[in-house]
Design an enzyme around this catalytic site. Structure first.
Site, short mmCIF file in Angstrom:
data_model
loop_
_atom_site.label_atom_id
_atom_site.label_comp_id
_atom_site.label_asym_id
_atom_site.label_seq_id
_atom_site.Cartn_x
_atom_site.Cartn_y
_atom_site.Cartn_z
N ARG A 136 -33.80 -24.22 11.21
CA ARG A 136 -34.49 -24.16 12.50
C ARG A 136 -35.96 -23.83 12.37
NH1 ARG A 136 -31.59 -22.10 17.30
NH2 ARG A 136 -29.59 -23.13 17.17
N THR A 137 -36.25 -22.71 11.72
CA THR A 137 -37.64 -22.29 11.64
C THR A 137 -38.47 -23.32 10.87
OG1 THR A 137 -36.85 -20.02 11.66
CG2 THR A 137 -39.12 -20.35 11.02
N LYS A 168 -34.74 -21.91 -11.29
CA LYS A 168 -34.84 -21.94 -12.75
C LYS A 168 -35.54 -20.70 -13.28
CE LYS A 168 -35.07 -26.92 -12.36
NZ LYS A 168 -36.07 -27.98 -12.11
N ARG A 219 -40.97 -18.33 3.88
CA ARG A 219 -39.85 -17.45 4.17
C ARG A 219 -39.29 -16.99 2.84
NH1 ARG A 219 -35.02 -18.03 8.30
NH2 ARG A 219 -36.75 -17.35 9.59
N HIS A 267 -40.58 -11.05 11.41
CA HIS A 267 -40.55 -12.48 11.66
C HIS A 267 -41.54 -12.69 12.81
CE1 HIS A 267 -39.43 -16.53 12.04
NE2 HIS A 267 -38.13 -16.44 12.22
#
Lengths: 425, 331, 183
Positions: B58-59, B86, B108, B136
């Site tokens: 969504r974000t 990795k 994020r 957020h």
């Protein structure tokens, strides 16, 4: 021969605070007399300590020199050079190297490396359990013969109460102190700082003060059960100190140390900067006040650095992922002067005691300034103005929150076995 | 002088004036969401790097739409397929992204403070799209915009937040923003998820209290923010979901305890039947779809402000450089 | 560089007379006002458009709708706008599809503002026609843009600035020519 003239000599063992000269001969103190009374031989080297304090050599009970195994963060050579700059004449190095110092050959390796290093005495601490895994007792007697001065599973506590009890029993018979990193690992699991308003604000997992004090309470009980010498490492919480006070009031052989960062900084100083991440984590404002009180009234026995270098690549990561620990040698005295002496909280004599006779007693050593004693001296200034620049450090690591801090007072010379191994320009 | 923003890492350090400015600046972009042609050319030629080290469809889509509607291009780093798996360090990863010369980084990450850490190491603006259990900020702004649209103000409201506050970055951003406008904030959820320290995370004088019973928490509420019960991430400690529903689910009967005109927000995605009942989620008091639309407007405003400020700085720098070189020629 | 006022180009009375003349011209040349709408460009185009609409009402007794257009997001110089520009919403309370639009602004200079305005209008729909009305045309065009309705054309040098001051915004009502003079 080395004649140290015109200094103000402080010896906590005898509560001496006087204008005295010292003559060192070889690795021993030859003579101590009022200023100007020693007639030194013509060829004697002269050190003018005018305006300076001359104290017994500082001992750091708690440091990580990273060798063998993590030489990219520190070596015995670079670590001891840093220690010499901090005024330390002897450094006890924790066994959490790779491999762990849990046997006599690692102990001998460390001592061998130390011989060719900076001249600071290196006193290894052996692991309490094999690989510090908390399963079986390490070969403590063999390590003692090789030269360890204490045992610890530092980095973590001795895993179980049962093993702690067994190690204590064994070490009492060997007359070695057990140094405990006091932490209830289940309460501390996943935590990266002290639990409180700051950790809640920052959204960082925190450990409560009880993560330390629960373990101290356990160990103090076991010290009573076994009669062993228990030394609580890097004590940070008021509740832990209360346990130590209780133990002392019962006459138990329990001592503790506090680091300069715990009596200088608090959890509110943490701002996602991994240079503020160490274990135990920076504690609350109230805890810091309790530590300062304990340093003043004798509940705390030792100031130790917990010098814990980590190379920049390890620390330059998200706060969560960064390893615990900060540099300590070069700022320890200056922070102590700033926080304890210049602030009026402690006498200068008491501060010197916390660096000298305090740690010596934990190790069962008799440290004093007297003819025939080892010629280990720390000479420092109460007024020298300077700014700590971590990039000037001989350490291989740069993880200090005190980089750029301005100080008043500094180590001016470090003398080990009659030899000047460090002198500030 | 209008406020200037270099990065958007958290709402906590922003003043009420700065927050109001960002909300006001989102308005023109709300209008654009209603245009038949929603695409602007304002940031044409600019590139927004989207680095989502933690999954969030969504974000990420919302930021991607915001960039696209401003005419900017976006580059996507998919955590699943990336070098992060990795073992590359975060710093190496973002330096690599930076070398592709984006004009802004939206990130994020599962670690609290990760955006702060990256911003200290990069010159381009960094937008925090959620860092661990910290903040957020764009969610906090879009919630405030939604509240302001419905209630006419964000000042002096009774705001109740339900759920795992301790592990919610959405709740922290909501608290820091709304507390600055005099809102009285009530936190409610299982005691382990609502530690007492939360009452003190605002500046002195802010009104944050805890209520253990949902009935007490809802009494007199103007705004109810329902947090998602994370099924993909572990709450610490975990709680049996039936207990949660029994004690804390927002359903119609409980909603009636709030003011008649109370509104319900949820950052999504909702677990219908867990933290919120379907009738409340779809009811007239629910704002969840407005939140989604406003999310794009807020993110457009943030991208415009940050990339614009960076461009202005660069413009000023170029002007200063050329002035300097002409001086030298004159000599 | 200090700024000095060089000349007054219009008084309050002249502004008023000019706007009424412009209103007449627009009504005359539009072939009916039924489909007409005015779009004022923020900021000073807005009161001008409102005043012209009022004048039209006095002439023909018709209500010509007025919309407000904020062109900040359509400008081509992001690096210059960000520091000072506070975004405001466009407020166009009617559909622009098939409308006969007249953009209204205070000064026509490089033509870039008008280019941005036209872009902005096209995001809202497809007008049947767009014309331009300005109070002052000062020349120095950088775009192929011309106004159909001009209050007054003025010859200017590059260093000069035309300041249109309106009572709704500036607490003053006149048009002045100012100049930057080297010290």
């Amino acid at each position: 021969m080395l004649l140290i003239k015109n200094g103000r000599v402080l010896d906590p063992a005898r509560q001496t605070d006087a204008a005295l000269d010292l003559l060192l001969d070889g690795d021993k103190i030859a003579e101590i007399a009022p200023a100007g009374k020693i007639s030194a031989p013509k060829n004697a080297e002269l050190f003018d300590a005018s305006g300076l304090i001359v104290a017994p050599g500082f001992i750091d009970l708690h440091a990580h020199l990273r060798e063998p195994g993590q030489e990219s963060s520190e070596t015995i050579e670079t670590g001891t050079r840093s220690a010499a700059r901090g005024g330390f004449t002897a450094v006890c190095c924790m066994p959490n190297t790779r491999p762990v110092n849990d046997n006599a050959s690692v102990t001998r390796f460390i001592l061998d490396r130390a011989k060719s290093a900076a001249g600071v005495r290196v006193w290894p601490i052996g692991a309490a359990s094999i690989s510090s895994k908390g399963e079986a007792i390490a070969e403590i007697a063999a390590m003692k013969e090789a030269g360890i001065v204490a045992v610890s599973d530092d980095g973590k506590p001795i895993a179980t109460a049962k093993l702690t009890r067994q190690v204590m029993d064994y070490c009492r018979s060997l007359d070695l102190p057990v140094i405990e990193h006091s932490e209830d690992v289940s309460l501390a699991a996943g935590a990266v700082m002290r639990e409180g308003v700051t950790s809640t604000r920052l959204g960082l997992p925190g450990m409560p003060a009880a993560a330390e004090s629960v373990c101290v309470a356990r160990d103090v009980q076991l010290a009573e059960l076994t009669g062993a010498r228990l030394h609580v490492a890097h004590l940070s919480a008021k509740a832990s100190l209360d346990q130590v006070r209780w133990a002392k009031s019962r006459g138990l052989r329990v001592t503790c140390e506090v680091t300069p960062h715990h009596f200088t900084l608090i959890d509110e100083d943490v701002q996602y900067d991994s240079r503020y991440k160490m274990n135990p984590p920076l504690a609350s404002r109230e805890d810091r006040e309790a530590l300062l009180a304990g340093l003043a009234d004798g509940a705390v026995d030792v100031i130790a650095t917990d010098h814990a270098p980590h190379e920049p690549a390890l620390k330059d990561v998200e706060f969560d992922r960064a390893p615990f620990g900060i540099l300590g040698f070069e700022t320890a005295l200056a922070l102590s002067l700033e926080q304890l002496v210049h602030s009026g909280r402690l006498s200068l004599m008491r501060m010197v005691e916390l660096f000298t006779t305090g740690p010596a007693r934990v190790l069962g050593l008799d440290r004093k300034l007297a003819p025939g004693q080892p010629a280990d001296l720390t000479i420092f200034s109460l007024t020298h103005p300077w700014t700590y620049n971590v990039n000037d450090s001989p350490s291989k690591s740069r993880n200090s929150p005190f980089d750029g801090r301005a100080f008043t007072g500094a180590p001016m010379a470090t003398i080990v076995a009659g030899r000047i191994i460090y002198r500030r320009n | 002088m209008t406020p200037r923003f270099r990065d958007l890492l958290a709402l906590e350090p922003l003043s009420a004036e700065e927050l109001s400015f960002l909300l006001d600046q989102s308005k023109p972009f709300q209008v654009i969401q209603r245009h038949p042609l929603k695409k602007l050319a304002t940031l044409r030629g600019k590139t927004v790097a989207l680095a989502f080290f933690e999954n969030s469809t969504r974000t990420r889509i919302s930021f991607s739409a915001a960039a696209s509607r401003l005419g900017a291009d976006s580059m996507n780093l998919q955590a699943e397929s990336s070098s992060v798996k990795k073992g590359e360090s975060l710093l190496d990863t973002v330096h690599t992204l930076d070398a592709m010369k984006p004009d802004c980084l939206v990130m994020r990450h599962a670690a609290s403070g990760a955006a702060d850490f990256v911003a200290r190491n990069l010159d381009i603006p960094v937008i925090n799209a959620g860092d661990g259990t910290h903040e957020h900020p764009t969610q906090g702004l879009l919630d405030a915009l939604t509240i302001r649209d419905r209630k006419g103000t964000i000042e002096n409201l009774n705001v109740t937040i339900l759920g795992d506050i301790q592990h919610s970055r959405v709740a922290r951003s909501n608290i820091h923003l709304l507390a600055k406008f005099g809102c009285r904030i009530t936190l409610c959820g299982p005691a382990m998820w609502v530690p007492k320290e939360l009452e003190h995370i605002g500046p002195p004088g802010t009104s944050i209290r805890r209520a253990s019973r949902i009935e007490d928490a809802l009494d007199g509420a103007d705004v109810i923010i329902v947090l998602r019960v994370q099924t993909e991430r572990l709450h610490e400690p975990a709680l049996p979901v039936d207990d949660y529903i029994l004690l804390y689910q927002l359903h119609a009967a409980r909603l009636r305890l709030a003011k008649k005109d109370a509104i319900v927000l949820h950052p999504g995605p909702m677990n219908r039947g867990v933290e919120i009942s379907p009738e409340v989620a779809d009811g007239p008091q629910s704002c969840v779809l407005e939140q989604v639309t406003n999310g794009i407007a807020v993110r457009m405003a943030i991208l415009y402000q940050l990339i614009g400020a960076a461009a202005a700085e660069e413009g000023a720098q170029t002007a200063a450089d050329s002035a300097h070189s002409s001086d030298e020629k004159a000599r | 560089m200090p700024i000095v006022e060089k000349a007054q180009l219009m008084s309050a009375a002249e502004i008023d007379r000019t706007l009424r003349r412009l209103a007449h011209e627009i009504v005359e040349k539009s072939g009916g006002t039924g489909n007409l709408a005015l779009i004022g460009i923020r900021r000073r185009g807005v009161p001008l458009a409102q005043r012209i609409a009022k004048a039209m009402n006095a002439i023909d007794n018709v209500e010509v709708p007025v919309g407000i257009l904020d062109i900040t997001l359509y400008r081509d110089d992001l690096s210059k706008v960000a520091p000072q520009a506070v975004l405001q919403s466009s407020e166009i309370p009617f559909t622009v599809d098939d409308k006969d639009l007249v953009l209204v602004d205070d000064v026509l200079y490089t033509g870039r503002t008008i280019r941005a305005g036209i872009n902005g209008l096209f995001d809202l729909g497809r007008p049947s026609r767009i014309r331009l009305c300005v109070l002052i045309d000062r020349g120095h065009r950088e775009m192929p843009v011309e106004a159909q309705y001009i209050g007054r054309s003025v010859q200017t040098s590059d260093s000069e600035i035309i300041e249109v001051r309106l009572r709704e915004i500036d607490n003053d009502e006149r048009v002045v020519l100012v100049d930057r003079v080297a010290e």
